[in-house]
Design an enzyme around this catalytic site. Sequence first.
Site, PDB file in Angstrom:
ATOM      1  N   ASP A 179      -3.550  -5.031   0.921  1.00  0.00           N
ATOM      2  CA  ASP A 179      -4.175  -4.195  -0.100  1.00  0.00           C
ATOM      3  C   ASP A 179      -3.826  -2.727   0.111  1.00  0.00           C
ATOM      4  O   ASP A 179      -4.321  -2.102   1.045  1.00  0.00           O
ATOM      5  CB  ASP A 179      -5.692  -4.382  -0.080  1.00  0.00           C
ATOM      6  N   ASP A 377       0.109  -0.130  -6.731  1.00  0.00           N
ATOM      7  CA  ASP A 377      -0.928  -0.916  -6.070  1.00  0.00           C
ATOM      8  C   ASP A 377      -0.518  -2.379  -6.004  1.00  0.00           C
ATOM      9  O   ASP A 377      -0.242  -2.994  -7.035  1.00  0.00           O
ATOM     10  CB  ASP A 377      -2.249  -0.765  -6.824  1.00  0.00           C
TER      11      ASP A 377
END
Length: 497
Positions: A179, A377
């Site tokens: 992440d 992301d």
Amino acid sequence: MAAPTPFLFFALFLCFSFHLFPSVLSRDLPETTASRPTTTLLDVSSSLQQALSILSFDPQTTNPFSQLQQTVPSFVNSTFSFSVQLHSRESIYKTYHKDYKSLVISRLERDSFRVKAITARVQLAVNGVSKSDLKPLDVEIQPQDLSTPVTSGTSQGSGEYFSRVGVGNPAKSYYMVLDTGSDVSWLQCQPCSDCYQQVDPIFSPSASSSYVPLSCDSAQCNSLQMSSCRGGQCLYQVNYGDGSFTFGDFVTETVSFGSSGTVNNIALGCGHDNEGLFVGAAGLLGLGGGPLSLTSQLKASSFSYCLVNRDSAGSSSLDFNSNPVGDSVIAPLLRSNKIDTFYYIGLIGMSVGGHMLSIPQSVFQLAESGDGGIIVDCGTAITRLQSQAYNSLRDAFVSMTQNLKPTGGVALFDTCYDLRGQSSVKVPAVAFNFAEGKSWNLPAANYLIPVDSEGTYCFAFAPTTSSLSIIGNVQQQGTRVSFDLANNRVGLSSNKC
């Protein structure tokens, strides 16, 4: 001679509009990119077959990690340059969705929660609700050259990607979610008051000689956004946008990366109460830009990853301090002075069919206030663009796909096509454009994706009313994304998985 009829004027307008549409609604790309192909090929048969194969794949049929061999010393000095051999890693948790469309819907629902959480966090930071004065960690660690495999998390029913790392001494291996949109790393720990299902046995602190609880006055504890004290020891909590959360002890542990190396005293969460949609993975590796992220604790000068196709059972790698890829498209890496977690990229525009869209550059710019900008992301699946940018992109794409049969929208996708019976189709090229005429051209499979087993394909972008845009992992798949933290640059190199 009779005057031209209104119909004739209308016909002439349509004719000229059809041929001149790109130049009317867009501006030509710089010469360095204008000569590139304006169309690309989507292999419908192959992409649909791959999408459907993930439903029938059995993760128990192979265990490639049992074949790993030690090829480098257990501790690697940052002055050494080396290559770590990676083995294919397949999906780790069996999916039980009734069909491919239900898998896509669940993935998109989770993705929407994540985007809401990211945009809300940025807005809070812009409004001054943030720990912007975090102290840097005082951890004596030298930068490490480390590499670990990355594989698709689709078999977990979500769009994340997973890597296998070792925790503790002696090390036990665990699948962890990657992440780049968060900082705190954590894993589920015994005793578990409430833990979700994971593939690996739950980590036992008593079985590790390197497990050390952090005190409440430690720099690491003070860097947490949500912390508390119990008996002088630090407790942490991290909440995620989909309602998932983790709570437990904040500790330091030894973390190892296959045969690449071992690093001591990494601050991470030992979660005793963990709830939500992390099923399958033992925890999460925070790769954001904050002081508690794994990249910051490793004092990494760079890191990179390449995400395999979301429906693939194959693998690639996550590398720290690796050599840059020579053919990368280089873009500026920008940082917000309001929130240090996210990686912003210096985008100036987008193009369709070789022509740059007429989107003001300000739409993608990061303001001093912390508003706006576009981040890269790996945890968000679908790229979100400000409505103005999305509408321009979609309208240009639709205008150049008159040869494809349109069909109704699916979930957050409003532009879909019925490609049943097609083996391949030509579609307009889509690219992200940066300064100096540099362009990152996307493969067709990264923006026209299957959403069911019947041959319905959707344009894989979505609008957002937020000022923040996000480049998601569907668009990144197959591209090695390199973050040069020392020189504030992002490298994008296609077909480097």
